[in-house]
Scaffold this active site. Structure first.
Site, short mmCIF file in Angstrom:
data_model
loop_
_atom_site.label_atom_id
_atom_site.label_comp_id
_atom_site.label_asym_id
_atom_site.label_seq_id
_atom_site.Cartn_x
_atom_site.Cartn_y
_atom_site.Cartn_z
N LYS A 84 -1.51 -10.50 5.29
CA LYS A 84 -2.30 -10.14 6.49
C LYS A 84 -3.38 -11.19 6.73
O LYS A 84 -3.81 -11.89 5.81
CB LYS A 84 -2.94 -8.75 6.33
N ASP A 134 -7.31 -2.30 1.70
CA ASP A 134 -6.38 -2.98 2.61
C ASP A 134 -4.97 -2.38 2.57
O ASP A 134 -4.12 -2.74 3.38
CB ASP A 134 -6.25 -4.47 2.24
#
Ligand code: ATP
Length: 285
Positions: free
Chosen positions: A11, A138
């Site tokens: 990401k 996350d």
């Protein structure tokens, strides 16, 4: 025995803003995250009938219950009430560590996704993302993937329109950044510039790549760039090669540029390779 496979996508944070420090010591964030085609390969054998094992091709990654992929399988087994009957996990890593690219989190998310598939989609995507929040901030986003606004510690997700197709160049300099130390530093500083998340959402909705790229902003970037001049060097190369926007991701130290096309990404990568070895040309997924 059954073998399951899933890609674990890296990401980047298109924007990252810190709103406040909470009483529990965590910070409230507002961050727009995006998954990239850069990925680890994660494979799991279930019902091996043997002790749990984990293999990874990178030496610095723990190969036991400290690994987030292992933790994810443990958590899934406890929470689903299903007996996985012995698990063997294999991870081929491409996502660099200490990069702010969610390497460990995405492996954990891939494990949750594939075990959920194996169990006939026992949990909805949002239930699975919530479960992931017990592993790390996350992980919920990595379970969902795509383009999301993430709030709270990162666990409150809202899906946004997908980022338009483009080329993202990532360069990870050698140095790592201590995330707790970075939060301590930013707590002592006044944040002078914050991302405009509303404008970013509008730009995503309009599929306006130039505005998306212009809007990337991470409040940690100036703090890290101040002590690591390499960041400005990477920024300059990307800019000179036509980047539409560039920024550090997460708590660093990877840096990404939204490039106008594959050729300019290759030109920038060629220049950066003279100094840095960890460079990826990828796409949003
Ligand atoms: P983030 O973007 O979430 O801040 P990061 O850039 O700090 O992540 P990670 O790849 O998540 O980097 O690794 C951080 C540490 O987590 C590593 O030093 C490693 O010891 C540990 N770790 C645990 N599980 C994993 C995993 N599956 N892959 C990589 N590192 C892992």
């Amino acid at each position: 025995m059954t073998t399951l496979y899933e890609s674990a996508y890296a990401k980047i944070n298109l924007t990252l803003d810190i709103l406040c420090k909470r009483e529990d010591g965590f910070h409230d964030l507002e961050t727009i995250m995006q998954t990239l085609s850069l990925c680890d390969d994660v494979e799991i054998d279930v019902q091996t009938g043997k002790e749990w094992t984990l293999w990874c091709d990178k030496e610095d990654v723990p190969c036991d219950s400290r690994n987030l992929a292992w933790k994810a399988a443990e958590l899934f087994e406890q929470h689903s009430g299903r007996n996985l009957g012995g698990v063997a996990i294999r991870i081929k890593k491409r996502i660099p560590s200490q990069a702010g690219m969610g390497g460990g989190s995405s492996d954990a998310a891939a494990v949750l996704r594939m075990l959920n598939r194996y169990c006939g989609h026992l949990f909805s995507e949002m239930e699975l993302a919530d479960l992931g929040g017990r592993i790390g901030s996350d992980v919920p986003f990595c379970v969902a993937g795509g383009t999301c606004m993430c709030e709270g510690r990162g666990e409150r997700l809202r899906r946004l329109p997908a980022m338009p197709e483009c080329t993202i160049l990532v360069c990870k300099p050698e140095f790592g950044v201590s995330t707790p130390a970075l939060y301590r530093t930013i707590d002592e500083k006044e944040i002078l510039r914050r991302p405009d998340n509303a404008a970013m959402e509008q730009a995503l909705k309009a599929k306006d790549l130039a505005s998306i790229a212009r809007g990337v902003w991470n409040v940690f970037d100036p703090v890290v760039s101040e002590v690591h001049p390499e960041m400005n060097e990477i920024r300059d190369v990307m800019q000179q090669c036509g980047a539409l926007g560039q920024q550090m991701t997460g708590s660093g130290s990877a840096f990404f540029g939204v490039m106008p096309d594959a050729q300019s990404a290759e030109r920038a990568a060629e220049q950066l390779r003279r100094r840095y070895s960890c460079i990826f040309i990828c796409k949003p997924v």
